[in-house]
Each structure stands twice: as C-alpha cells, then as structure tokens.
Design a protein around this motif. Structure first.
Motif, short mmCIF file in Angstrom:
data_model
loop_
_atom_site.label_atom_id
_atom_site.label_comp_id
_atom_site.label_asym_id
_atom_site.label_seq_id
_atom_site.Cartn_x
_atom_site.Cartn_y
_atom_site.Cartn_z
N ARG A 1 -10.01 -3.73 1.47
CA ARG A 1 -10.16 -3.12 0.13
C ARG A 1 -9.10 -3.63 -0.83
O ARG A 1 -9.39 -3.96 -1.99
CB ARG A 1 -10.08 -1.60 0.25
N PHE A 2 -7.86 -3.69 -0.39
CA PHE A 2 -6.75 -4.06 -1.27
C PHE A 2 -6.16 -5.43 -0.98
O PHE A 2 -5.32 -5.92 -1.74
CB PHE A 2 -5.64 -3.00 -1.20
N GLY A 3 -6.55 -6.05 0.14
CA GLY A 3 -5.99 -7.33 0.53
C GLY A 3 -4.78 -7.12 1.43
O GLY A 3 -4.03 -6.15 1.27
N MET A 4 -4.58 -8.04 2.37
CA MET A 4 -3.46 -7.88 3.32
C MET A 4 -2.11 -7.96 2.61
O MET A 4 -1.13 -7.36 3.05
CB MET A 4 -3.56 -8.95 4.41
N LEU A 5 -2.05 -8.72 1.51
CA LEU A 5 -0.77 -8.92 0.82
C LEU A 5 -0.36 -7.65 0.07
O LEU A 5 0.77 -7.17 0.20
CB LEU A 5 -0.87 -10.10 -0.13
N ASN A 6 -1.28 -7.11 -0.74
CA ASN A 6 -0.97 -5.88 -1.47
C ASN A 6 -0.76 -4.70 -0.53
O ASN A 6 0.08 -3.84 -0.78
CB ASN A 6 -2.11 -5.56 -2.45
N THR A 7 -1.52 -4.68 0.58
CA THR A 7 -1.36 -3.61 1.56
C THR A 7 0.02 -3.66 2.18
O THR A 7 0.65 -2.62 2.42
CB THR A 7 -2.44 -3.70 2.64
N THR A 8 0.50 -4.87 2.46
CA THR A 8 1.85 -5.03 3.01
C THR A 8 2.91 -4.53 2.04
O THR A 8 3.83 -3.80 2.42
CB THR A 8 2.12 -6.51 3.35
N ILE A 9 2.79 -4.92 0.78
CA ILE A 9 3.77 -4.55 -0.24
C ILE A 9 3.77 -3.04 -0.48
O ILE A 9 4.81 -2.37 -0.41
CB ILE A 9 3.48 -5.30 -1.56
N ILE A 10 2.59 -2.49 -0.75
CA ILE A 10 2.48 -1.06 -1.04
C ILE A 10 2.83 -0.24 0.20
O ILE A 10 3.51 0.80 0.11
CB ILE A 10 1.06 -0.72 -1.53
N GLY A 11 2.39 -0.72 1.37
CA GLY A 11 2.67 0.01 2.61
C GLY A 11 4.15 0.14 2.88
O GLY A 11 4.63 1.21 3.28
N LEU A 12 4.92 -0.93 2.65
CA LEU A 12 6.36 -0.87 2.91
C LEU A 12 7.06 0.06 1.93
O LEU A 12 7.97 0.81 2.30
CB LEU A 12 6.96 -2.28 2.83
N ILE A 13 6.64 0.03 0.66
CA ILE A 13 7.23 0.94 -0.33
C ILE A 13 6.96 2.40 0.05
O ILE A 13 7.86 3.25 0.00
CB ILE A 13 6.70 0.63 -1.74
N LEU A 14 5.73 2.69 0.44
CA LEU A 14 5.39 4.06 0.86
C LEU A 14 6.14 4.46 2.12
O LEU A 14 6.60 5.60 2.24
CB LEU A 14 3.88 4.17 1.09
N LEU A 15 6.30 3.51 3.04
CA LEU A 15 7.02 3.81 4.28
C LEU A 15 8.47 4.15 3.99
O LEU A 15 9.02 5.12 4.52
CB LEU A 15 6.93 2.60 5.22
#
Length: 387
Positions: free
Chosen positions: A73-87
């Motif tokens: 849905r969001f792409g592996m790159l954006n998911t990585t970036i947003i996921g780390l910020i949320l984590l």
C-alpha cells in the motif's frame, strides 16, 4: 575475508538501511536495559514480568500478517521510514506509563510497529542484494546487534547517572526521528519492490515437515536464546550478579558486541565453512557461555559468559533464514514465511516461559534450560542440510 564489509560501508543506500537496523537495535537495547526498572517500578515478580513481556509478541504476531499489505500500500521504502519513526515514538510509552495495564497496551503497540518495520527493512535489504548483486543481509543484522550493544551501554550509563528513563527515551526518539529524516532521500532512491499477489499467496504459513521442520526446531532454540538474552540479561545482572547500576547493561552489551562481530564476518564465514559447521560450533560456544555465567555469577565472568553467547548465536538467523528460503520443492517464500512465524514466536514468547521457570525455581535454573537448548540445536544441525 572482509571485502563484503568494505562493499557495505561504501554503498550509500546499503549503509542507509544499515542505519535503520542500528536504530532499531539501539531502541531495543535501551528498552531491554530498562526492564529491571519496569520490574522494580511496579514491584513485579519474575512470572508477572514474564506476563507483561508477553504483550510484545501479542502485538507483533497480530500485525505480522498485515505487513505485506502495508508494504504494497505504501511501498517498502515509506513503510521503513514511517515504521521506524513510529517505533521510536511508541517506545516512550511503556517506559513512561504509570499504570501497569497501560504499559502492557503500549508494548502491544510497540510490537505491532516493530513487526511492520522489521519486514519492510528486510525487504529493502533483499531488494538491494538483487539490484546490485551484493551480500549485506548478515551485515545489516550485525548493525542491529551493534545498535543493541550501544543502546544497552548508553542506558546503563544513564541509569548510573540516575537520569529519568522517560526523558531518556524521549530524547532518543527525537534523535532517531531526525536521523531518519536525514536518511530519507537516500532511502527513497532505492529501487522499489512490491510483493506480487502470487508471491503473497505463496508466502503464507504452511505446516512444516521434513527439512523445514528441523530448521524450525533449530530456529526455536536459537531464538529462545536470543530473546532470553535480550529480555533477561539485565535482570540477571541486577538480581543474581547484584552488580552496580553502571554495569547492569554490560552483560547485554558484551552479548550484542560479539553477536554483531559474528554477523559482520558471517557473510564470509558461512560460504567458507558451511552453515552446518558454523551453527554447530555456535551452539557449543553459547552453551559454554551460559554455563560460565551460571557457575561464576560475578560481574566480569557474567559479562564474559554472555559475550560467548553472542558469538555462538550470531550466525543463527542468517543461516536459518537463508536455508528456509532454499528448501527443495517448496513454493518461493513459503519456507521463509513459516520460519519467520516460528522465529518471532521463539524470540518474543521464549522470555515469558523463562519468567515462569524463574518464579517456580530460579533465574539461574531458567538460564540452564537455555544452555541445554543451545546443545540441542548443535545436535540437530547434524540432521539437516543448511546453506
């Protein structure tokens, strides 16, 4: 022998993803070192602490099936970036919560964020390996272990200085968010890959048997060992070794340092000696390390023992994940998806069992069970072909 390291550290995009791995490790290292603080804060016994830590795998397991959806849905790159910020942001919550149920709920959210981020960042590594014909998976996992080491050392020093843990995690969240935003242009320059519907359908849990079943049994042993070291080493240093606050995280730091070093050289050792020999030797070394920490529960010997465990378990994940992806006669991704389900369960749920064993007998006895598991995986390695 170390040519692959030069390739990794001079590869701009690979290094950027490596910084994501080290950031996740740094967060986990800080959290793991603060577990004794959480235990003392709520006056928990070992079994109660084990139940609290169960919140983490509940969140991770619940979110794991949806990771593919977020990547597509969001792409592996954006998911990585947003996921780390949320984590980084959500890790503040379980440390700062003043109500035990809220701490448990926060850990569920952290587990969910970790699950998605883990799949996304590993997908990025796979894409880079395919695009550039390089081997960096083991090295990236080494970066995670390096982050675990630095995080545990930093948390130990800050605990010794009596810094409020909530402020500590807030500052770390700000630093990591800033780092991610600086790395964002480089990460977004990586070739985007999506998991196709066909691959997604194939990469589902299957009932393991044969070679895959043996690999999963070995993986359960290695991941229970990893999870126990991550969640209980600091508690062992405080409750059994009774070391000074400045050294509470140094057992985990020593473990993480040698796990990191083992993974950094893993991309050279595994092709040279073979996965079976490396993992067999690792099981023996890990068992010796835990035994040393149990028989001689002193600061120096415990740190040395946990250091040996790190060296022994270091190449387990790269070997087993790579082998599961190559099981003959199995659909692409199916073995890896099944392995990932069991591995995450062992890493996150294993420490819960350690808590109950510790409450019923003792933490030293619980650690001796882990030493036996290390010998079990060394024995099982002889019965399956690893790559």
């Amino acid at each position: 022998m170390l040519t692959h390291l030069r390739t990794f550290f001079t590869h701009r995009q690979g290094l950027a993803i490596g910084m994501v791995f080290i950031s996740v490790g740094f967060l986990f290292g800080n959290w793991a070192t603060l577990i004794p603080y959480i235990k003392q804060k709520f006056d928990l016994n070992d079994a109660q602490l084990g139940l609290l830590l169960l919140s983490f795998p509940i969140g991770a397991t619940a979110m794991n099936p949806f990771s593919t959806f977020f990547i597509n849905r969001f792409g592996m790159l954006n998911t990585t970036i947003i996921g780390l910020i949320l984590l980084a942001t959500t890790f503040v919550c379980p440390v700062g919560a003043s109500w035990l149920p809220l701490t448990s709920f926060s850990l569920i959210i952290v587990g969910m964020c970790l699950s998605v981020t883990n799949v996304a960042m590993n997908t990025c590594v796979t894409s880079l390996e395919h695009q550039y014909g390089i081997n960096i998976m083991s090295t990236c996992h080494g970066m995670f272990s390096a982050g675990l080491m630095f995080g545990s050392i930093a948390a130990s020093i800050l605990r010794g200085m009596k810094i409020e843990p909530t402020y500590q995690m807030c500052v770390i969240a700000i630093i990591i968010t800033t780092l991610v935003l600086l790395l964002r242009p480089t990460i977004l320059s990586i070739h985007e890959e999506k998991i196709t519907e066909e691959e997604s359908g194939q990469a589902k849990f299957i009932l393991p048997k044969g070679a895959l079943l043996l690999m999963i049994l070995i993986s359960l042993c290695t991941n229970v060992t990893e999870g126990t070291m991550a969640d209980w080493t600091a508690v062992y240093m405080r409750d059994i070794v009774q070391t000074d606050d400045y050294f509470i995280g140094w057992g985990l730091a020593g473990y993480s340092m040698f796990m990191s070093l083992g993974r950094f050289v893993g991309d050279a050792l595994i092709p040279r000696f073979g996965g079976n020999a490396v993992l067999r030797t690792g099981g023996i070394i890990a068992a010796l390390g835990i035994t040393l920490a149990i028989i001689f529960p002193y600061t120096i010997t415990a740190i040395l023992g946990f250091t040996l465990v790190g060296a022994g378990v270091s190449c387990g994940a790269p070997i087993l994940y790579g082998s599961a992806a190559r099981v003959p006669g199995m659909a692409k991704g199916a073995g890896l998806a099944t392995m990932n389900t069991f591995s995450m369960g062992g890493f996150l749920a294993g420490p819960v069992l350690i808590g109950f064993i510790s409450k019923s007998v003792s933490l030293s006895f619980a650690f001796s069970i882990v030493a036996i598991l290390a010998l079990v995986w060394a024995f099982l390695v002889n019965r399956v072909k690893l790559y």
